[in-house]
Write a protein that holds these residues in place. Structure first.
Motif, PDB file in Angstrom:
ATOM      1  N   PRO A 207       1.234   5.745  -4.758  1.00  0.00           N
ATOM      2  CA  PRO A 207       0.524   5.449  -3.491  1.00  0.00           C
ATOM      3  C   PRO A 207      -0.991   5.292  -3.664  1.00  0.00           C
ATOM      4  O   PRO A 207      -1.678   4.908  -2.713  1.00  0.00           O
ATOM      5  N   VAL A 208      -1.499   5.559  -4.892  1.00  0.00           N
ATOM      6  CA  VAL A 208      -2.948   5.391  -5.131  1.00  0.00           C
ATOM      7  C   VAL A 208      -3.223   4.643  -6.431  1.00  0.00           C
ATOM      8  O   VAL A 208      -4.289   4.799  -7.045  1.00  0.00           O
ATOM      9  N   GLU A 209      -2.277   3.774  -6.844  1.00  0.00           N
ATOM     10  CA  GLU A 209      -2.453   3.076  -8.127  1.00  0.00           C
ATOM     11  C   GLU A 209      -1.583   1.823  -8.171  1.00  0.00           C
ATOM     12  O   GLU A 209      -0.400   1.881  -7.794  1.00  0.00           O
ATOM     13  N   ILE A 210      -2.196   0.685  -8.578  1.00  0.00           N
ATOM     14  CA  ILE A 210      -1.408  -0.552  -8.717  1.00  0.00           C
ATOM     15  C   ILE A 210      -1.800  -1.284 -10.000  1.00  0.00           C
ATOM     16  O   ILE A 210      -2.923  -1.126 -10.492  1.00  0.00           O
ATOM     17  N   ASN A 211      -0.840  -2.088 -10.489  1.00  0.00           N
ATOM     18  CA  ASN A 211      -1.155  -3.094 -11.515  1.00  0.00           C
ATOM     19  C   ASN A 211      -1.341  -4.416 -10.792  1.00  0.00           C
ATOM     20  O   ASN A 211      -0.711  -4.659  -9.749  1.00  0.00           O
ATOM     21  N   PHE A 212      -2.163  -5.310 -11.353  1.00  0.00           N
ATOM     22  CA  PHE A 212      -2.657  -6.466 -10.605  1.00  0.00           C
ATOM     23  C   PHE A 212      -2.848  -7.642 -11.538  1.00  0.00           C
ATOM     24  O   PHE A 212      -3.333  -7.473 -12.671  1.00  0.00           O
ATOM     25  N   SER A 213      -2.444  -8.825 -11.069  1.00  0.00           N
ATOM     26  CA  SER A 213      -2.812 -10.053 -11.790  1.00  0.00           C
ATOM     27  C   SER A 213      -3.183 -11.103 -10.745  1.00  0.00           C
ATOM     28  O   SER A 213      -2.768 -11.008  -9.581  1.00  0.00           O
ATOM     29  N   VAL A 214      -3.951 -12.119 -11.161  1.00  0.00           N
ATOM     30  CA  VAL A 214      -4.506 -13.058 -10.174  1.00  0.00           C
ATOM     31  C   VAL A 214      -4.607 -14.473 -10.722  1.00  0.00           C
ATOM     32  O   VAL A 214      -4.901 -14.680 -11.907  1.00  0.00           O
ATOM     33  N   TRP A 215      -4.322 -15.426  -9.799  1.00  0.00           N
ATOM     34  CA  TRP A 215      -4.636 -16.835 -10.019  1.00  0.00           C
ATOM     35  C   TRP A 215      -5.692 -17.188  -8.972  1.00  0.00           C
ATOM     36  O   TRP A 215      -5.408 -17.143  -7.765  1.00  0.00           O
ATOM     37  N   GLU A 216      -6.885 -17.518  -9.364  1.00  0.00           N
ATOM     38  CA  GLU A 216      -7.956 -17.745  -8.391  1.00  0.00           C
ATOM     39  C   GLU A 216      -8.022 -19.191  -7.914  1.00  0.00           C
ATOM     40  O   GLU A 216      -7.903 -20.131  -8.707  1.00  0.00           O
ATOM     41  N   ARG A 217      -8.245 -19.337  -6.621  1.00  0.00           N
ATOM     42  CA  ARG A 217      -8.514 -20.665  -6.065  1.00  0.00           C
ATOM     43  C   ARG A 217      -9.704 -21.269  -6.810  1.00  0.00           C
ATOM     44  O   ARG A 217     -10.750 -20.643  -6.911  1.00  0.00           O
ATOM     45  N   GLY A 218      -9.492 -22.443  -7.370  1.00  0.00           N
ATOM     46  CA  GLY A 218     -10.595 -23.176  -7.987  1.00  0.00           C
ATOM     47  C   GLY A 218     -10.960 -22.738  -9.387  1.00  0.00           C
ATOM     48  O   GLY A 218     -11.822 -23.361 -10.030  1.00  0.00           O
ATOM     49  N   SER A 219     -10.356 -21.651  -9.881  1.00  0.00           N
ATOM     50  CA  SER A 219     -10.700 -21.186 -11.238  1.00  0.00           C
ATOM     51  C   SER A 219      -9.501 -20.844 -12.095  1.00  0.00           C
ATOM     52  O   SER A 219      -9.646 -20.669 -13.307  1.00  0.00           O
ATOM     53  N   GLY A 220      -8.326 -20.669 -11.488  1.00  0.00           N
ATOM     54  CA  GLY A 220      -7.123 -20.331 -12.257  1.00  0.00           C
ATOM     55  C   GLY A 220      -7.077 -18.847 -12.608  1.00  0.00           C
ATOM     56  O   GLY A 220      -7.641 -18.005 -11.905  1.00  0.00           O
ATOM     57  N   ILE A 221      -6.383 -18.541 -13.739  1.00  0.00           N
ATOM     58  CA  ILE A 221      -6.223 -17.135 -14.123  1.00  0.00           C
ATOM     59  C   ILE A 221      -7.585 -16.573 -14.533  1.00  0.00           C
ATOM     60  O   ILE A 221      -8.297 -17.174 -15.333  1.00  0.00           O
ATOM     61  N   THR A 222      -7.955 -15.437 -13.951  1.00  0.00           N
ATOM     62  CA  THR A 222      -9.182 -14.759 -14.397  1.00  0.00           C
ATOM     63  C   THR A 222      -8.832 -13.324 -14.776  1.00  0.00           C
ATOM     64  O   THR A 222      -7.771 -12.818 -14.434  1.00  0.00           O
ATOM     65  N   GLN A 223      -9.769 -12.648 -15.461  1.00  0.00           N
ATOM     66  CA  GLN A 223      -9.557 -11.271 -15.890  1.00  0.00           C
ATOM     67  C   GLN A 223      -9.646 -10.292 -14.732  1.00  0.00           C
ATOM     68  O   GLN A 223      -9.215  -9.142 -14.833  1.00  0.00           O
ATOM     69  N   ALA A 224     -10.274 -10.729 -13.648  1.00  0.00           N
ATOM     70  CA  ALA A 224     -10.448  -9.817 -12.512  1.00  0.00           C
ATOM     71  C   ALA A 224     -10.876 -10.611 -11.291  1.00  0.00           C
ATOM     72  O   ALA A 224     -11.422 -11.713 -11.416  1.00  0.00           O
ATOM     73  N   CYS A 225     -10.623 -10.040 -10.122  1.00  0.00           N
ATOM     74  CA  CYS A 225     -11.052 -10.663  -8.863  1.00  0.00           C
ATOM     75  C   CYS A 225     -11.314  -9.532  -7.885  1.00  0.00           C
ATOM     76  O   CYS A 225     -10.372  -8.831  -7.483  1.00  0.00           O
ATOM     77  N   GLY A 226     -12.578  -9.335  -7.525  1.00  0.00           N
ATOM     78  CA  GLY A 226     -12.946  -8.199  -6.682  1.00  0.00           C
ATOM     79  C   GLY A 226     -12.410  -8.334  -5.266  1.00  0.00           C
ATOM     80  O   GLY A 226     -11.804  -7.399  -4.718  1.00  0.00           O
ATOM     81  N   THR A 227     -12.602  -9.517  -4.678  1.00  0.00           N
ATOM     82  CA  THR A 227     -12.057  -9.722  -3.325  1.00  0.00           C
ATOM     83  C   THR A 227     -10.538  -9.657  -3.370  1.00  0.00           C
ATOM     84  O   THR A 227      -9.896  -9.173  -2.432  1.00  0.00           O
ATOM     85  N   GLY A 228      -9.966 -10.107  -4.507  1.00  0.00           N
ATOM     86  CA  GLY A 228      -8.507 -10.040  -4.661  1.00  0.00           C
ATOM     87  C   GLY A 228      -8.000  -8.617  -4.741  1.00  0.00           C
ATOM     88  O   GLY A 228      -6.953  -8.278  -4.161  1.00  0.00           O
ATOM     89  N   ALA A 229      -8.749  -7.762  -5.439  1.00  0.00           N
ATOM     90  CA  ALA A 229      -8.363  -6.344  -5.533  1.00  0.00           C
ATOM     91  C   ALA A 229      -8.431  -5.687  -4.151  1.00  0.00           C
ATOM     92  O   ALA A 229      -7.557  -4.897  -3.777  1.00  0.00           O
ATOM     93  N   CYS A 230      -9.453  -6.068  -3.379  1.00  0.00           N
ATOM     94  CA  CYS A 230      -9.557  -5.539  -2.002  1.00  0.00           C
ATOM     95  C   CYS A 230      -8.362  -6.004  -1.177  1.00  0.00           C
ATOM     96  O   CYS A 230      -7.717  -5.208  -0.480  1.00  0.00           O
TER      97      CYS A 230
END
Ligand SMILES: N[C@H](CCC[C@H](N)C(=O)O)C(=O)O
Length: 288
Positions: A207-230
């Protein structure tokens, strides 16, 4: 022309930063500039371009352009790096200050060790849940929480929201490379998201921990996305899987962020910000 730049990253989400307190370039050239500097073969290589600029409504302003030249509305990792730069360069004198983005004005607080900023906390503001504010097609006032979403013959559970920029969050049993690389670009450009979407896949660890991956609009796969984590933490809470008003550890490919969606509705993000390099790059853009 020689254009001075700073390369910084937040958990590996790296951008080329231009300091428009020192100079500017023509507005109509910014999109092309983002594409050229981001290109790892013919440019410097980055997830995009960020402009740090004077603001009339806050202490400092930040604009983000993706690798494809499109302009985003906000950038969590970029905000932490902008805060670091603004404090270390003396653009701001206090450790708490406000940063204007296209999406909103956020409050930043820097943690300093030996005059260097090593951690930054940003109040990213409140998420927007109504379809018309994401934006997403359909009933304008409706929220999108755990909704079946058909894509490439699969039906995934979608939670969609805006952190000033659009996010499509999928809760999956286990994150893997195929989801991001195959489904990410399809969802990003899906017609149900008229302004596109940043696409996150999250796996609930506790309930206080997740794994995360992201495909960013306009940039593709990135190592991190702050707004995405939010967005991911808000989605996890809305689906009853994560705790509200407690710090959630988000494990992104590039490192961890601490995200809290507090009782007032604000989303707080804490994480690192690093300076990689400074220099000049050669561009046909005129420096003004
Ligand atoms: N990397 C950024 C998000 C960029 C968002 C951009 N891809 C868009 O919304 O178009 C972050 O750390 O929040």
């Amino acid at each position: 022309m020689q254009i001075p730049f700073i390369k910084m990253h937040g958990l590996g989400n790296n951008y080329i930063y231009l300091d428009f307190f020192q100079y500017t370039v023509e507005e109509e050239k910014l999109s092309e500039l983002a594409k050229s500097v981001s290109n790892v073969h013919t440019g410097i290589g980055s997830d995009g371009l960020i402009i740090i600029h004077p603001s009339e409504t806050a202490d400092v302003g930040m604009r983000i352009f993706n690798k494809d030249g499109s302009e985003g509305q906000s950038c969590g990792n970029g905000l932490r790096c902008t805060a670091k730069y603004a404090f270390e360069q003396g653009i701001v004198a206090e450790k708490r200050f406000r940063i204007e983005t296209k999406a909103n004005i956020v409050e930043a607080e820097v943690q300093v060790t030996n005059e260097k900023v090593d951690q930054v906390t940003i109040n990213m503001g409140k998420p927007h849940l109504e379809r018309e504010l994401i934006p997403m097609q359909g009933n304008p006032k409706q929220h999108v929480i755990g909704e079946p979403f058909e894509i490439q013959g699969q039906t995934l559970e979608l939670t969609a929201l805006s952190m000033g920029n659009p996010h499509a969050v999928f809760l999956v049993d286990q994150i893997n490379g195929e989801q991001v690389s195959q489904l990410g670009p399809l969802v990003e450009k899906d017609e149900r998201f008229p302004q596109g979407a940043n696409v996150e896949f999250i796996e609930i660890v506790s309930p206080v921990e997740i794994n995360f991956s992201v495909w960013e609009r306009g940039s593709g796969i990135t190592q991190a996305c702050g707004t995405g984590a939010c967005a991911a933490v808000v989605a996890g809470v809305l689906n009853g899987q994560l705790k509200r008003n407690e710090s959630v550890t988000v494990h992104l490919p590039g490192g961890d962020l601490d995200i809290t969606w507090d009782a007032d509705g604000n989303v707080w993000m804490t994480g690192g910000a690093e300076t990689v390099a400074t220099g000049v790059f050669y561009s046909p853009c005129k420096v003004l």
